[in-house]
Design a protein around this motif. Structure first.
Motif, PDB file in Angstrom:
ATOM      1  N   PRO A 219     -71.322 -21.672  25.129  1.00  0.00           N
ATOM      2  CA  PRO A 219     -70.241 -20.980  24.403  1.00  0.00           C
ATOM      3  C   PRO A 219     -70.675 -19.694  23.731  1.00  0.00           C
ATOM      4  O   PRO A 219     -69.878 -18.778  23.558  1.00  0.00           O
ATOM      5  N   TYR A 220     -71.946 -19.583  23.342  1.00  0.00           N
ATOM      6  CA  TYR A 220     -72.416 -18.337  22.745  1.00  0.00           C
ATOM      7  C   TYR A 220     -72.367 -17.190  23.751  1.00  0.00           C
ATOM      8  O   TYR A 220     -72.113 -16.038  23.386  1.00  0.00           O
ATOM      9  N   VAL A 221     -72.631 -17.495  25.023  1.00  0.00           N
ATOM     10  CA  VAL A 221     -72.575 -16.482  26.079  1.00  0.00           C
ATOM     11  C   VAL A 221     -71.135 -16.270  26.530  1.00  0.00           C
ATOM     12  O   VAL A 221     -70.709 -15.131  26.768  1.00  0.00           O
ATOM     13  N   ALA A 222     -70.378 -17.340  26.634  1.00  0.00           N
ATOM     14  CA  ALA A 222     -68.982 -17.234  27.067  1.00  0.00           C
ATOM     15  C   ALA A 222     -68.196 -16.303  26.157  1.00  0.00           C
ATOM     16  O   ALA A 222     -67.319 -15.556  26.619  1.00  0.00           O
ATOM     17  N   ALA A 223     -68.517 -16.320  24.855  1.00  0.00           N
ATOM     18  CA  ALA A 223     -67.808 -15.460  23.910  1.00  0.00           C
ATOM     19  C   ALA A 223     -68.059 -13.985  24.186  1.00  0.00           C
ATOM     20  O   ALA A 223     -67.255 -13.129  23.804  1.00  0.00           O
ATOM     21  N   ARG A 224     -69.144 -13.662  24.886  1.00  0.00           N
ATOM     22  CA  ARG A 224     -69.475 -12.272  25.211  1.00  0.00           C
ATOM     23  C   ARG A 224     -68.811 -11.809  26.498  1.00  0.00           C
ATOM     24  O   ARG A 224     -68.844 -10.626  26.830  1.00  0.00           O
ATOM     25  N   ARG A 225     -68.244 -12.732  27.271  1.00  0.00           N
ATOM     26  CA  ARG A 225     -67.622 -12.434  28.570  1.00  0.00           C
ATOM     27  C   ARG A 225     -68.645 -11.850  29.555  1.00  0.00           C
ATOM     28  O   ARG A 225     -68.312 -11.042  30.412  1.00  0.00           O
TER      29      ARG A 225
END
Length: 279
Positions: A219-225
């Motif tokens: 989720p930390y990476v997903a938030a960056r798209r």
């Protein structure tokens, strides 16, 4: 010999809860030598020292001399007192160490480092171990190329005196087919130091094994798209006598939540290397 590399995401993203998850992953993996990036320090208090104590390991570290860019991103009244850097943890004594301030001409100057630790491993062959953290901007490939060239010279300076191949670990912030990563291999372009080449440990991975370390499932990476890519690496020089240093296996770690908490925005890479001579 089990080696591991992991970017611990400094003091971002609920770091106190993540600390517990990081600790649990390391207790499960039990690396013999560990290269860490984005390690926080606050005065005499340092995450690497805590982890070394928990794991029963030796610790050496090097802090950035220009942490201001990091500190300005942190919502913490004590941010100006918090350091960031690299660390090496080892199950065996560290008999020598050195640090290199990487060049940043044309890029963000926030004190990126390479750290060398000479490991007094069993068998009478000291292991030259390195961990590094390159600039992260998508536009900074030329900066990372200069940093890889400096790293290669740094390795050449500190690899003498043992026939165990150098072990390089780190967050290179670069895709596997990038100019900067091709510089290390020697097969796709001339190496910065003549005849000094390194093998990407992931080339020895079992077919179909998940490889990305910057993973949109996190989720930390997903938030960056951002796309899912591999930007964290273990490299090893060609095997020494009796195939010492040969990559026996490689995998990811820290690739899921621990008690509901993802340990870091990066996943770790774990490689098992031949420590003794084998047929």
């Amino acid at each position: 010999m089990r080696v591991m590399t992991w970017n611990l995401w400094w003091r971002f993203g609920g770091w106190e809860r993540r600390w517990k998850a990081i600790r649990q992953v390391l207790l499960d993996v039990r690396p013999d030598v560990l290269g860490l990036q984005e390690v926080w320090s606050h005065g005499d208090d340092c995450l690497a020292d805590h982890l070394a104590a928990d794991l029963g390991m030796y610790c050496v570290r090097a802090d950035s001399d220009a942490p201001g860019g990091w500190q300005r991103r942190l919502d913490d009244p004590d941010a100006h007192e918090i350091g960031v850097g690299n660390a090496v943890l080892s199950r065996w004594p560290v008999v020598d160490r050195a640090r290199l301030r990487l060049p940043t001409d044309g890029g963000r100057a926030d004190g990126r480092l390479s750290l060398h630790a000479l490991i007094d491993a069993p068998g009478g062959r000291p292991v030259p171990f390195f961990t590094t953290h390159l600039n992260s901007g998508a536009h900074e490939s030329a900066v990372r190329c200069a940093q890889v060239r400096a790293l290669a010279a740094f390795v050449a300076e500190h690899r003498a005196g043992t026939d165990f191949p150098p072990v390089l670990t780190g967050d290179y912030n670069a895709w596997p087919d990038s100019d900067e990563m091709r510089l290390l291999g020697g097969l796709r372009t001339a190496p910065p130091v003549g005849r000094q080449v390194f093998l990407d440990a992931w080339e020895f991975a079992a077919p179909g094994l998940p490889a990305v370390t910057w993973d949109a499932a996190n989720p930390y990476v997903a938030a960056r798209r951002d796309p899912s890519v591999r930007i964290d690496y273990v490299h090893v020089g060609p095997p020494g006598p009796g195939n010492v240093g040969h990559v026996r296996s490689v995998r990811r770690a820290g690739d899921g939540p621990v008690d509901g908490v993802w340990p870091s925005d990066h996943l770790a890479v774990v490689a098992d290397l031949a420590l003794e001579e084998e047929d």
